[in-house]
Design an enzyme around this catalytic site. Structure first.
Site, PDB file in Angstrom:
ATOM      1  N   ALA A  34       0.840  -1.191   0.000  1.00 46.83           N
ATOM      2  CA  ALA A  34       0.000   0.000   0.000  1.00 46.83           C
ATOM      3  C   ALA A  34       0.884   1.254   0.000  1.00 46.83           C
ATOM      4  O   ALA A  34       1.687   1.442  -0.895  1.00 46.83           O
ATOM      5  CB  ALA A  34      -0.967  -0.026   1.177  1.00 46.83           C
ATOM      6  N   ASP A  35       0.738   2.082   1.027  1.00 47.60           N
ATOM      7  CA  ASP A  35       1.530   3.316   1.089  1.00 47.60           C
ATOM      8  C   ASP A  35       2.574   3.248   2.205  1.00 47.60           C
ATOM      9  O   ASP A  35       2.964   4.273   2.760  1.00 47.60           O
ATOM     10  CB  ASP A  35       0.619   4.527   1.303  1.00 47.60           C
ATOM     11  CG  ASP A  35      -0.204   4.412   2.581  1.00 47.60           C
ATOM     12  OD1 ASP A  35      -0.496   3.271   2.995  1.00 47.60           O
ATOM     13  OD2 ASP A  35      -0.564   5.450   3.170  1.00 47.60           O
TER      14      ASP A  35
END
Length: 306
Positions: A157-158
């Site tokens: 994801a981030d």
């Protein structure tokens, strides 16, 4: 000349002649590219290899065998296809080889865990394609922020991680974190409107003489988690006191799951005095959570968990 070699010559001679090649029996012949071409086109590869070996054409036989039975492709490194950074598995491999990466001046190793603040909302606004472009730009900026020998990875994801293996002193890890935050705070170039990012960074630092790789990763994650619950956009270095804070938070989270705070909210009233008159002029209502296991809990503690 052995019978086997004579047989090989009798079979190969017409085939090579058909390719326009004339050659002498025994030593000193020159086969050239046509022989390799014949071997490559042979209907029975194993028999052709046997003939080539019988004639002393070991190099040619080896080349042909690679053509028919190519070596399996090298295992593709564990890379994140979007950002072209190592993935979690590759990062863990680098972490296990940290001693081999150290230099003579290095006394400490550190892991930095980065989380992009508010990325979910940004991704929802830009769409998956726009969000992917932002992640690629983040990965590129992180790479530009590192020193020689540092390793960056996208964990998912981030969330990103960085391994620092050549630290002369612990403060050097915070300098790297500051440089990353500064580079990521510049306006994005992959979106049409002016946008900036902030990241929260959790750092764990260990002496190379007492390195515990699992603790390093876990503590960096704990520092990141605690930082995001307090104030995003900062840098948080793990200290042992954080363990108590995390345990307290987990205890409250478990209590919330068992019984929602709304069922046990209470109000505390704090009087407001007028200095001029010396009288009470009103009250300030303060919300409290009367937790059965933990007593009265301040909103500063339970609101971030909700």
């Amino acid at each position: 000349m052995s019978t086997k070699t004579e047989t090989a010559h009798r079979e190969l001679d017409p085939a090579l002649a058909g390719q326009g090649i004339g050659w002498k029996l025994g030593a000193g012949f020159s086969l050239g590219g046509a022989a390799a071409l014949w071997l490559a086109r042979a209907p029975d590869p194993d028999h052709a290899l046997e003939l080539a070996l019988a004639m002393g054409l070991g190099a040619l036989a080896h080349a042909a065998s690679r053509f028919w039975h190519p070596a399996p492709p090298l295992e593709k490194p564990h890379m994140d296809e979007l950002t072209d950074l190592p993935d979690r598995r590759a990062f863990e491999g680098e972490l296990h080889g940290v001693e081999a990466r150290r230099n003579r001046e290095a006394n400490f190793a550190a892991v930095l865990m980065l989380d992009v603040d508010g990325f979910k909302d940004l991704n929802d606004e830009l769409g998956s394609r726009g969000g992917d472009a932002v992640l690629r730009e983040i990965g590129a900026r992180i790479r530009l922020s590192l020193r020689d020998g540092d390793v960056a990875a996208r964990l998912g994801a981030d969330e990103f991680a960085i391994l620092l293996t050549s630290l002369a002193k612990p403060e050097d890890a915070e300098r790297v974190a500051t440089r990353i935050q500064q580079n990521l705070s510049q306006p994005l170039t992959t979106v049409s409107t002016r946008r900036t990012l902030s990241v929260t960074v959790g750092i764990a630092i260990h002496s190379l003489t007492e390195l515990d790789r699992e603790e390093l990763m876990k503590n960096a994650g704990l520092a990141l988690r605690l930082g995001k619950s307090e104030a995003r956009g900062g840098t948080y270095v793990f200290v042992d006191a954080m363990r108590k804070d995390i345990e307290r938070r987990r205890t409250l989270e478990a209590a919330i799951r068992r019984r929602p705070p709304a069922e046990t909210f209470t109000l505390a009233y704090q009087p407001k005095y007028s200095i001029a008159s010396g009288r009470i002029i009103g009250f300030e209502a303060l919300l409290r959570w009367n937790c059965a296991d933990n007593g009265f809990v301040s909103p500063a503690e339970f609101i971030p968990i909700l």
